[in-house]
Write a protein that holds these residues in place. Structure first.
Motif: not given
Length: 94
Positions: A54-63
């Motif tokens: 849930d706390n992955a964040g936005d953007g491919l790198q953060k995920k």
């Protein structure tokens, strides 16, 4: 100095590697004793590893970083469990 350090570290590393391997074998044997419940646990773990936190964040790198963190946490936990199980069969565990 490096040779002296190597002589101290290698036996400890080999003992730990043996304990982890022995623990992994034991855990595998335990899983074979009850395949249905083991398969359910395995699929639950796989689902957790492939689900985006849930706390992955936005953007491919953060995920990607969030998923990698989950994998590292699960991997470290598995190694620790295997090491603990393996130490039961070695002199360190007595």
């Amino acid at each position: 100095m490096a040779e002296e350090l190597d002589r101290k570290i290698m036996p400890e590393f080999m003992q730990m590697a043996f304990a982890v391997s022995l623990g992994a074998c034991y855990k595998s044997f335990e899983m074979m004793k009850s395949p249905q419940s083991s398969a359910e646990k395995l699929f639950d773990e796989m689902k957790q590893m492939l689900t985006l936190p849930d706390n992955a964040g936005d953007g491919l790198q953060k995920k990607a970083e969030a998923v990698a963190a989950v994998w590292m946490e699960k991997g470290a936990g598995l190694v620790e469990v295997c090491k603990t199980e393996g130490e039961k069969f070695t002199e360190e565990g007595k």
